[in-house]
Design a protein around this motif. Structure first.
Motif, PDB file in Angstrom:
ATOM      1  N   ASP A 274      23.907  25.532  -4.822  1.00  0.00           N
ATOM      2  CA  ASP A 274      23.166  25.525  -6.095  1.00  0.00           C
ATOM      3  C   ASP A 274      24.002  24.972  -7.250  1.00  0.00           C
ATOM      4  OD1 ASP A 274      20.538  26.387  -5.917  1.00  0.00           O
ATOM      5  OD2 ASP A 274      21.133  28.484  -5.671  1.00  0.00           O
ATOM      6  N   ASP A 275      25.255  25.445  -7.358  1.00  0.00           N
ATOM      7  CA  ASP A 275      26.051  25.051  -8.530  1.00  0.00           C
ATOM      8  C   ASP A 275      26.377  23.554  -8.494  1.00  0.00           C
ATOM      9  OD1 ASP A 275      27.683  25.493  -6.351  1.00  0.00           O
ATOM     10  OD2 ASP A 275      29.381  26.247  -7.518  1.00  0.00           O
ATOM     11  N   VAL A 276      26.534  22.975  -7.299  1.00  0.00           N
ATOM     12  CA  VAL A 276      26.780  21.531  -7.197  1.00  0.00           C
ATOM     13  C   VAL A 276      25.487  20.773  -7.511  1.00  0.00           C
ATOM     14  CG1 VAL A 276      27.499  19.650  -5.666  1.00  0.00           C
ATOM     15  CG2 VAL A 276      28.626  21.876  -5.516  1.00  0.00           C
ATOM     16  N   ALA A 277      24.363  21.235  -6.961  1.00  0.00           N
ATOM     17  CA  ALA A 277      23.080  20.552  -7.170  1.00  0.00           C
ATOM     18  C   ALA A 277      22.718  20.486  -8.656  1.00  0.00           C
ATOM     19  CB  ALA A 277      21.978  21.256  -6.391  1.00  0.00           C
ATOM     20  N   ASP A 278      23.056  21.538  -9.384  1.00  0.00           N
ATOM     21  CA  ASP A 278      22.637  21.614 -10.801  1.00  0.00           C
ATOM     22  C   ASP A 278      23.668  21.067 -11.775  1.00  0.00           C
ATOM     23  OD1 ASP A 278      20.243  22.763 -10.076  1.00  0.00           O
ATOM     24  OD2 ASP A 278      21.052  24.802 -10.113  1.00  0.00           O
ATOM     25  N   ASP A 279      24.788  20.561 -11.263  1.00  0.00           N
ATOM     26  CA  ASP A 279      25.885  20.108 -12.126  1.00  0.00           C
ATOM     27  C   ASP A 279      25.656  18.643 -12.530  1.00  0.00           C
ATOM     28  OD1 ASP A 279      28.357  20.311 -13.410  1.00  0.00           O
ATOM     29  OD2 ASP A 279      29.450  19.593 -11.646  1.00  0.00           O
ATOM     30  N   GLU A 280      24.592  18.386 -13.290  1.00  0.00           N
ATOM     31  CA  GLU A 280      24.170  17.013 -13.606  1.00  0.00           C
ATOM     32  C   GLU A 280      25.172  16.304 -14.527  1.00  0.00           C
ATOM     33  OE1 GLU A 280      21.492  14.898 -12.915  1.00  0.00           O
ATOM     34  OE2 GLU A 280      20.795  16.208 -11.315  1.00  0.00           O
ATOM     35  N   THR A 281      25.350  15.018 -14.308  1.00  0.00           N
ATOM     36  CA  THR A 281      26.266  14.229 -15.152  1.00  0.00           C
ATOM     37  C   THR A 281      25.773  14.181 -16.608  1.00  0.00           C
ATOM     38  OG1 THR A 281      25.080  12.259 -14.429  1.00  0.00           O
ATOM     39  CG2 THR A 281      27.184  12.680 -13.374  1.00  0.00           C
ATOM     40  N   SER A 282      24.458  14.314 -16.809  1.00  0.00           N
ATOM     41  CA  SER A 282      23.922  14.296 -18.180  1.00  0.00           C
ATOM     42  C   SER A 282      24.453  15.484 -18.988  1.00  0.00           C
ATOM     43  CB  SER A 282      22.396  14.316 -18.160  1.00  0.00           C
ATOM     44  OG  SER A 282      21.948  15.438 -17.412  1.00  0.00           O
TER      45      SER A 282
END
Ligand code: CP
Length: 313
Positions: A274-282
């Protein structure tokens, strides 16, 4: 400006120059998406029909949006409610759509090669929106566009694709596209999901996920396609996740500026934490999943423009 071909069926048959033309045009079309009023008259009077024999959220919606932004008519055939449910063949469905004056058909089909058959049956352009395990060229192009927005060159870029390679049309299009652009491609998964034939493409095959992530510039995670598995490929999802899932500890082995991609839909907690999936570059992170989705609209606008020969208005 037009493509050299009538149809877009796969990245295997597209030349590097054509791919570069699509990426350059898509980068320009993205400007329209940033406007408050996202509408241009470019394809006024044209029509695009989406014919999806498999489910989709991203691809179908982005094709519809792309057509509407360019003022084309976008018509979706709800296959389950169409005459195919009465036994109408793909051939007769396509001939009917052509007779109805469709200017272009976007097709997703569970059988590899169905869009190629479609392209031979009708004179109008056919765009492959995913055929079986074979190819998903518009996904491949949006993946290339997304990588290009973060990395200065494809030449020598280390791209690692991890997961269910066996069932992935996304991976097949990405492999052809990335190799043509000069990237180094590593494919990683358990033996059962990593066909040895992939070595013939020039990609490196690796079953150790930590080794595959080491030094990567780009990590592309793939979904376990349970709906396509007709046997037992894995001892269990928990073990698969431990050995092949991307979490922060594993990601730390990649280059510090590595980006994380996933075509979606994602299985949270299986192939990606989850934490990787939600770690958006934006928001200052490493993940570009939603940027891939946005780039899908620009790439599909570009392909409709190039295939339907829109006006320069
Ligand atoms: N990536 C992709 O093809 O997603 P959809 O199945 O939602 O279209």
């Amino acid at each position: 400006m037009k493509l050299k071909r009538k149809d877009v069926l796969g990245l295997r048959e597209m030349e590097r120059g054509e791919i570069e033309m699509v990426l350059d045009s898509a980068a320009r079309f993205k400007e329209i998406l940033a406007r408050p009023v996202k509408k241009v008259p470019t394809l006024r009077g044209r029509s695009m029909i989406t014919l999806f024999y498999e489910n989709s959220t991203r691809t179908r919606t982005s094709f519809e949006l792309a057509a509407k932004i360019m003022s084309a008519e976008a018509i979706n055939i709800a296959v389950a409610q169409s005459s195919s449910a009465k036994g109408e063949s793909l051939k007769d469905t396509l001939l009917t759509l052509q007779a109805l004056s469709a200017d272009c058909v976007v097709i997703r089909h569970p059988n590899a090669g169905a869009p190629h058959l479609a392209a031979r049956l009708v004179d109008i352009p056919i765009i492959n929106a995913g055929d079986g395990f074979h190819e998903h060229p518009t996904q491949g192009l949006l993946d290339l566009l997304t990588i290009r927005e973060h990395k200065s060159t494809f030449e020598g870029l280390n791209v690692t694709i991890i997961g269910d390679l066996l069932h992935s049309r996304v991976a097949r299009s990405a492999i052809w596209g990335l190799l043509k652009m000069g990237a180094n491609v590593t494919l990683c998964g358990p033996h059962t999901l990593l066909p040895p034939e992939f070595a013939a493409t020039g990609a490196r095959l690796e079953t150790n996920c930590d080794a595959a992530v080491e030094g990567a510039d780009v990590i592309m995670m793939l979904r376990l396609q349970n709906e396509r598995m007709d046997g037992v490929y894995l001892p269990g999802v928990r073990e698969y996740s431990a050995l092949y899932g991307l979490n922060a500890r594993r990601l730390a082995k990649a280059k510090p500026d590595a980006i994380v991609m996933h075509p979606g839909p994602i299985n949270r907690g299986v192939e990606i934490a989850d934490d990787v999936a939600d770690d958006e570059t934006s928001r200052g992170g490493r993940t570009v999943i939603l940027q891939q989705v946005q780039n899908g609209v620009a790439v599909r606008m570009t392909l409709l423009y190039l295939l339907l020969g829109g006006s320069e208005e």
